[in-house]
Write an enzyme that holds these catalytic residues in place. Structure first.
Site, short mmCIF file in Angstrom:
data_model
loop_
_atom_site.label_atom_id
_atom_site.label_comp_id
_atom_site.label_asym_id
_atom_site.label_seq_id
_atom_site.Cartn_x
_atom_site.Cartn_y
_atom_site.Cartn_z
N ASP A 17 0.83 -1.21 0.00
CA ASP A 17 0.00 0.00 0.00
C ASP A 17 0.87 1.26 0.00
OD1 ASP A 17 -2.36 1.41 -0.03
OD2 ASP A 17 -2.87 1.05 2.06
N HIS A 34 2.75 3.05 -8.96
CA HIS A 34 2.55 1.62 -9.27
C HIS A 34 3.74 1.08 -10.07
CE1 HIS A 34 -1.41 2.12 -7.69
NE2 HIS A 34 -1.95 2.69 -8.74
N LEU A 128 10.73 -21.07 -4.09
CA LEU A 128 9.79 -20.11 -3.49
C LEU A 128 8.48 -20.18 -4.25
CD1 LEU A 128 9.27 -17.45 -1.68
CD2 LEU A 128 9.95 -16.19 -3.73
C1 IPE Z 1 -5.55 -2.61 -0.09
O1 IPE Z 1 -5.14 -1.32 -0.40
C2 IPE Z 1 -5.59 -3.43 -1.32
C3 IPE Z 1 -4.29 -3.73 -1.92
C4 IPE Z 1 -3.13 -3.41 -1.43
C5 IPE Z 1 -4.34 -4.45 -3.15
P1 IPE Z 1 -6.21 -0.15 -0.61
O2 IPE Z 1 -5.43 1.08 -0.76
O3 IPE Z 1 -7.15 -0.51 -1.68
O4 IPE Z 1 -6.99 -0.19 0.78
P2 IPE Z 1 -7.89 0.91 1.49
O5 IPE Z 1 -8.91 1.36 0.50
O6 IPE Z 1 -7.00 2.04 1.91
O7 IPE Z 1 -8.48 0.20 2.67
C1 IPE Z 2 -1.42 0.21 -3.39
O1 IPE Z 2 -1.23 1.57 -3.46
C2 IPE Z 2 -1.70 -0.42 -4.75
C3 IPE Z 2 -3.09 -0.85 -4.93
C4 IPE Z 2 -4.03 -0.89 -4.01
C5 IPE Z 2 -3.46 -1.29 -6.28
P1 IPE Z 2 -2.43 2.58 -3.52
O2 IPE Z 2 -2.80 2.79 -4.95
O3 IPE Z 2 -3.55 2.13 -2.64
O4 IPE Z 2 -1.78 3.91 -2.95
P2 IPE Z 2 -2.37 4.91 -1.88
O5 IPE Z 2 -2.82 4.09 -0.70
O6 IPE Z 2 -3.52 5.61 -2.54
O7 IPE Z 2 -1.25 5.81 -1.55
MG MG Z 3 -4.02 2.44 -0.69
#
Ligand code: IPE
Ligand code: IPE
Ligand code: MG
Length: 241
Positions: A17, A34, A128
């Site tokens: 995240d 990403h 792995l």
């Molecule tokens: C959780 O991250 C899902 C993934 C890492 C794939 P999100 O960024 O979607 O989660 P929330 O919305 O902050 O809970």
């Molecule tokens: C995690 O990073 C990747 C996915 C959930 C696909 P985010 O896209 O949720 O990034 P933030 O949380 O908005 O910074």
């Molecule tokens: Mg996120």
């Protein structure tokens, strides 16, 4: 060097995240985070092998993430195809078994074909197991398991007794993670303290490790810190020690 006496998680799982925030901090579009996150995936796969972790699973895209703007969703899906194509030789060479688990019906045919090819190619590898959770959510997983079980029973009423005797281990064979040990350690990056509908059943007795580090900055050093933290945990499973 793997330290034989150190307690290492057999299965380490990471909720990746903070990509969007990482990009925003640099005045860039979210997708830039990403792209950078793929390098963290590569680093963590190497770190898993170096630390003796046998299963590494990564939450890459949740069922809820389909509700993001469509251009972000399509960039992410394109990135998955590209990353798999770019990394597969190296993963295979290094003995990594690659798997994708989740609601595959929602993925587009090109992505599904790439996933099938990568899984077939690496299915015999044993160093792995790398699992990417894609279009996955914990409630979806439990629900699809319950539905399959109900349909099996409807088709085969003589299974009634088997079903009434089913225990938790028996039920878990209907989850998409059948054959994969439950995660010993669940890591979440970016200073968020929630599961976001991740491995709800499988994480029942997992240890948790939270870090403020954003996913694109989570590299080998951060991975080692999480493993180090796990080594100090005392897992009691409800018992008295
Ligand atoms: C959780 O991250 C899902 C993934 C890492 C794939 P999100 O960024 O979607 O989660 P929330 O919305 O902050 O809970
Ligand atoms: C995690 O990073 C990747 C996915 C959930 C696909 P985010 O896209 O949720 O990034 P933030 O949380 O908005 O910074
Ligand atoms: Mg996120």
């Amino acid at each position: 060097m793997i330290n034989e006496t150190k307690k290492v998680p057999l299965h380490m799982s990471i909720i990746m995240d903070g990509n969007g925030r990482w990009a925003n901090e640099r005045g860039k579009e979210r997708v830039y985070g990403h792209f950078e996150g793929v390098s963290s995936v590569r680093a963590c796969v190497e770190a898993a092998v170096e630390n003796g972790v046998r299963y590494l699973s990564l939450f890459a895209f949740s069922e809820e993430n389909w509700n993001r703007p469509s251009d972000e969703v399509s960039t992410l899906m394109g990135l998955m195809v590209k990353a798999m194509a770019d990394e597969m030789d190296s993963l295979d060479r290094n003995g990594v078994r690659f798997m994708v688990l989740g609601n595959r019906e929602r993925l587009d045919p090109e992505l599904n074909a790439t996933i099938d090819a990568c899984m077939a190619r690496t299915s015999g590898n044993e160093v792995l197991t790398l699992i990417i959770f894609l279009s996955y959510s914990g409630k979806w997983d439990i629900l699809q398991a319950a539905k399959r079980l109900a349909l099996e029973l409807a088709e085969c009423p003589e299974k009634r007794e088997d079903v009434s005797n089913l225990d938790a281990d028996g039920f878990s064979r209907y989850l998409v993670t059948d054959g994969i040990p439950d995660p010993d350690l669940i890591v979440r990056t970016s200073g968020e303290y929630r599961l976001s509908n991740y491995l709800l059943w499988q994480g029942a007795y997992s240890e948790f490790y939270f870090t403020e580090t954003l996913w694109p900055d989570f590299r080998k050093e951060e991975f080692a810190k999480a493993v180090e933290s796990y080594a100090k945990r005392d897992r009691r499973y409800g018992k008295v020690k």
